[in-house]
Design a protein around this motif. Structure first.
Motif, mmCIF file in Angstrom:
data_model
loop_
_atom_site.group_PDB
_atom_site.id
_atom_site.type_symbol
_atom_site.label_atom_id
_atom_site.label_comp_id
_atom_site.label_asym_id
_atom_site.label_seq_id
_atom_site.Cartn_x
_atom_site.Cartn_y
_atom_site.Cartn_z
ATOM 1 N N LEU A 1 -8.164 11.146 -3.469
ATOM 2 C CA LEU A 1 -7.080 10.596 -2.648
ATOM 3 C C LEU A 1 -7.614 9.703 -1.526
ATOM 4 O O LEU A 1 -7.063 8.628 -1.274
ATOM 5 N N LEU B 1 -6.179 -0.013 0.832
ATOM 6 C CA LEU B 1 -6.341 -0.763 2.079
ATOM 7 C C LEU B 1 -6.970 -2.126 1.802
ATOM 8 O O LEU B 1 -6.480 -3.162 2.264
ATOM 9 N N GLY C 1 -0.717 6.262 3.977
ATOM 10 C CA GLY C 1 -1.940 5.599 4.430
ATOM 11 C C GLY C 1 -1.684 4.661 5.591
ATOM 12 O O GLY C 1 -2.452 4.628 6.559
ATOM 13 N N ASN C 2 -0.581 3.912 5.521
ATOM 14 C CA ASN C 2 -0.236 2.993 6.614
ATOM 15 C C ASN C 2 -0.038 3.754 7.920
ATOM 16 O O ASN C 2 -0.551 3.358 8.974
ATOM 17 N N SER D 1 -1.206 6.689 8.620
ATOM 18 C CA SER D 1 -2.476 7.306 9.020
ATOM 19 C C SER D 1 -3.295 6.341 9.868
ATOM 20 O O SER D 1 -3.876 6.729 10.894
ATOM 21 N N PHE E 1 -1.253 15.438 3.436
ATOM 22 C CA PHE E 1 -2.461 15.312 2.613
ATOM 23 C C PHE E 1 -2.851 16.658 1.988
ATOM 24 O O PHE E 1 -3.292 16.712 0.838
ATOM 25 N N TRP F 1 -9.026 6.408 -3.034
ATOM 26 C CA TRP F 1 -7.926 5.577 -3.531
ATOM 27 C C TRP F 1 -7.182 4.926 -2.365
ATOM 28 O O TRP F 1 -6.787 3.760 -2.446
ATOM 29 N N GLN F 2 -7.012 5.671 -1.268
ATOM 30 C CA GLN F 2 -6.406 5.075 -0.072
ATOM 31 C C GLN F 2 -7.243 3.897 0.429
ATOM 32 O O GLN F 2 -6.711 2.861 0.826
ATOM 33 N N GLY G 1 0.825 -1.203 0.000
ATOM 34 C CA GLY G 1 0.000 0.000 0.000
ATOM 35 C C GLY G 1 0.857 1.250 0.000
ATOM 36 O O GLY G 1 1.934 1.295 -0.579
ATOM 37 N N CYS G 2 0.380 2.277 0.673
ATOM 38 C CA CYS G 2 1.026 3.585 0.712
ATOM 39 C C CYS G 2 1.512 3.854 2.135
ATOM 40 O O CYS G 2 0.761 3.668 3.095
#
Length: 197
Positions: free
Chosen positions: A161, A169, A106-107, A109, A127, A164-165, A102-103
């Motif tokens: 965004l 996930l 994002g992880n 977050s 962000f 897409w996150q 993933g990102c």
């Protein structure tokens, strides 16, 4: 002659370890050992693990910004095609990690925003900066009539965004690109369909 700074080595090691194991599961001792540094070198360069993680996030975000610049470059493609190019570029990067990573933004977050106010603020700032080039591209599409203008470019960039996150996930949970493809097939056209006239 002064010794070279170990700061870049520590940040590179932290990047790799946070990426592989997450924030909580990565200890300072592990970072220092991976960087080939002495235990005291970490505190010479960073006030805390949170401070260090903020710098690792900046390093990762600089990489992401390079991908954004590459995908959204105004090279004659219409704005919607450039937005789609970004999704396809990221999909190729996710495939390289077998749909498992993933990102990092994002992880972090998910993992740190509830427990670390400094990292929550850092992520919120990232962000905000992240949405700017997307909002500019969307605004260009709205000005040409390619993208409907019922919502602001900034709001559409935020929804793009965030959604897409969420797809990434699900991709990580399923270890499968299907959530990404559903996003491209269903959500993306809903957000960036042509104006009706």
């Amino acid at each position: 002659m002064s010794k070279p700074s170990l700061r870049p080595n520590l940040i590179a090691a932290g990047h790799d370890l946070f990426w592989q194991n997450g924030y909580a599961a990565t200890g300072v001792r592990e970072i220092v050992a991976s960087a080939g540094a002495s235990p005291g070198s970490f505190t010479n360069h960073f006030a805390s693990k949170e401070d260090f993680a903020g710098e690792v996030l900046e390093r990762y975000f600089a990489y992401v910004c390079g991908l954004v610049d590459e995908a959204l470059a105004d090279d004659g493609l219409p704005p919607v095609a450039r937005l789609r190019r970004y999704l396809d570029l990221i999909t190729s990067k996710l495939e390289e990690a077998d749909w498992a990573r993933g990102c990092m933004v994002g992880n972090f977050s998910l993992e740190t925003a509830p427990t670390s106010e400094p990292l929550r603020q850092k992520l919120a700032d990232i962000f905000m900066r992240w949405r700017q080039p997307f909002a500019a591209c969307i605004a260009q599409g709205q000005a040409s009539g390619e993208i409907a203008d019922a919502f602001s470019a900034e709001d559409l960039a935020d929804v793009l965004l965030a959604s897409w996150q969420g797809a990434m996930l699900r991709m990580k949970v399923e270890r499968d690109p299907a959530p990404l493809e559903r996003f491209k097939t269903i959500v993306f056209p809903l957000l960036f369909g042509k104006t009706s006239s």
